[in-house]
Design an enzyme around this catalytic site. Structure first.
Site, PDB file in Angstrom:
ATOM      1  N   ASP A 273     -30.342 -31.814  25.002  1.00  0.00           N
ATOM      2  CA  ASP A 273     -30.885 -30.750  25.916  1.00  0.00           C
ATOM      3  C   ASP A 273     -31.919 -31.438  26.772  1.00  0.00           C
ATOM      4  O   ASP A 273     -31.951 -32.424  26.807  1.00  0.00           O
ATOM      5  CB  ASP A 273     -31.374 -29.486  24.917  1.00  0.00           C
TER       6      ASP A 273
ATOM      7  N   TYR B 296     -24.014 -28.064  23.726  1.00  0.00           N
ATOM      8  CA  TYR B 296     -25.248 -28.110  23.149  1.00  0.00           C
ATOM      9  C   TYR B 296     -25.423 -27.139  21.906  1.00  0.00           C
ATOM     10  O   TYR B 296     -25.886 -27.361  20.933  1.00  0.00           O
ATOM     11  CB  TYR B 296     -26.378 -27.716  24.103  1.00  0.00           C
TER      12      TYR B 296
ATOM     13  N   GLU C  62     -30.354 -19.782  19.670  1.00  0.00           N
ATOM     14  CA  GLU C  62     -29.988 -20.958  20.604  1.00  0.00           C
ATOM     15  C   GLU C  62     -29.563 -20.046  22.009  1.00  0.00           C
ATOM     16  O   GLU C  62     -29.988 -20.697  22.819  1.00  0.00           O
ATOM     17  CB  GLU C  62     -28.966 -21.684  20.068  1.00  0.00           C
TER      18      GLU C  62
END
Ligand code: SF4
Length: 337
Positions: A134, A116, A33
């Site tokens: 996102d 996020y 991520e």
């Protein structure tokens, strides 16, 4: 079938075959991520493998040096991400006994982890009901429901987060989040969205009002700042040069560079020679390039000087590849070696 189930069915048939989808290890999901923020998947995938080869678990990452870590990160940009990962690794070692957390409330406290990333890791690794917001999700939902809110405000992010909480109900949170992001990047694309093949076209408000390309929109226009970076590259006859670590805040912190003179406008080599005030340097060449960052346009000049005498702090050009450099400097160095 409701929106979320339809989306997950699509995901199960169309999901991309990506290495981080083979695991639920929070450390690996976190690595993926962070790497994928502001990075294309194909580019990020190479770094994911390289990173995990060097740092297969959190204790390897915690015991690395910033120089080593930035060398691995070289070329990915947004270097503060890597430095925050190192800080996080040290905290995880101490506070979580080396076990990377997977709960939203623990994750959100760690450096470099915002809503996020905490939502992505906690939903994928521990099925926590946390919708991700996102760029892909913002685009997809703002078109689907024709949401007239600028996407670059905190208030709008909260609005979409709340919308996400409604949509995620009753389905597997990790699958839902990944499906939303995949649908946004594979079907509801920024420029060439595939509306003709989209299974939501009959209910998509932007599509049915012929206004797809008007969504999403931003409040503020990004102002690009011009910067003029003049690098003084001093080469000795026996192929040595001088570099230094960039300590200032802002771009490229902790990366290496040649001695720098920053000016307010484009300089000539005479301007630079005057500023240097050293008369034993012989100018050999000047190379100019431009490099675009999200908020800055860098006008980079390399003034290559030749010198007979060697200074104490010179290092061989061959050894430059051991140090982390910003991307445009690396390109210059590869032509120099
Ligand atoms: S119809 Fe087009 S704009 Fe609407 S959700 Fe589908 S791909 Fe996106």
């Amino acid at each position: 079938m409701n929106f979320s189930n339809k989306l997950i069915d699509w995901y199960n048939l169309n999901k991309r075959d990506l290495p981080w989808r083979l695991t639920k290890d929070p450390y690996r999901i976190w690595v993926s991520e962070i790497i994928l923020q502001q990075t294309r998947i194909e580019h990020g995938e190479k770094y994911y493998h390289k990173f995990l080869k060097k740092y297969p678990n959190i204790s390897y990452l915690a015991s690395t040096s910033n120089d080593e870590l930035l060398k691995i990160w070289e070329g990915l940009g947004y270097y503060s991400r890597a430095l925050n990962m190192h800080k996080t690794a040290l905290i995880v070692q101490e506070k979580f006994d080396g076990k990377f957390p997977s709960k939203y409330s623990d994750l959100i406290e760690l450096p470099g982890i915002g809503d996020y990333t905490a939502s992505a890791v906690s939903s994928i690794c521990s099925d926590e009901v946390q919708p991700v917001v996102d760029g892909n999700v913002l685009r997809f939902l703002s078109r689907l429901y024709k949401i007239d809110l600028p996407i670059d405000t905190a208030k709008t992010k909260t609005y979409f987060k709340n919308l996400g909480f409604k949509l995620i109900k009753g389905v597997k949170p990790g699958d839902f989040n990944q499906a939303m992001m995949d649908y946004g990047s594979m079907v509801c694309k920024p420029r060439k969205s595939c509306c003709q093949d989209c299974m939501f076209s009959s209910e998509c408000v932007a599509f049915n009002t012929d206004s797809v390309m008007q969504y999403p929109f931003k409040k503020k226009k990004i102002k690009i700042k011009d910067r003029y970076l003049n690098y003084v590259v001093i080469l000795s006859d026996d192929k040595k040069t001088r570099i230094k670590k960039r300590n200032s805040e802002g771009i490229w912190k902790n990366l290496y560079e040649f001695p720098l003179i920053e000016t307010k406008k484009e300089s000539t080599h005479n301007d630079i020679i005057k500023k240097l005030d050293i008369d034993f340097l012989e100018l050999k060449d000047v190379k100019r390039i431009k490099h675009k960052l999200s908020h800055q346009l860098l006008h980079i000049s390399f003034y290559i000087f030749r010198v007979g005498d060697i200074f104490d702090d010179f290092i061989s050009i061959q050894s430059l590849n051991k140090y982390p450099f910003p991307k445009p400097l690396n390109k210059f160095i590869s032509e120099l070696v």
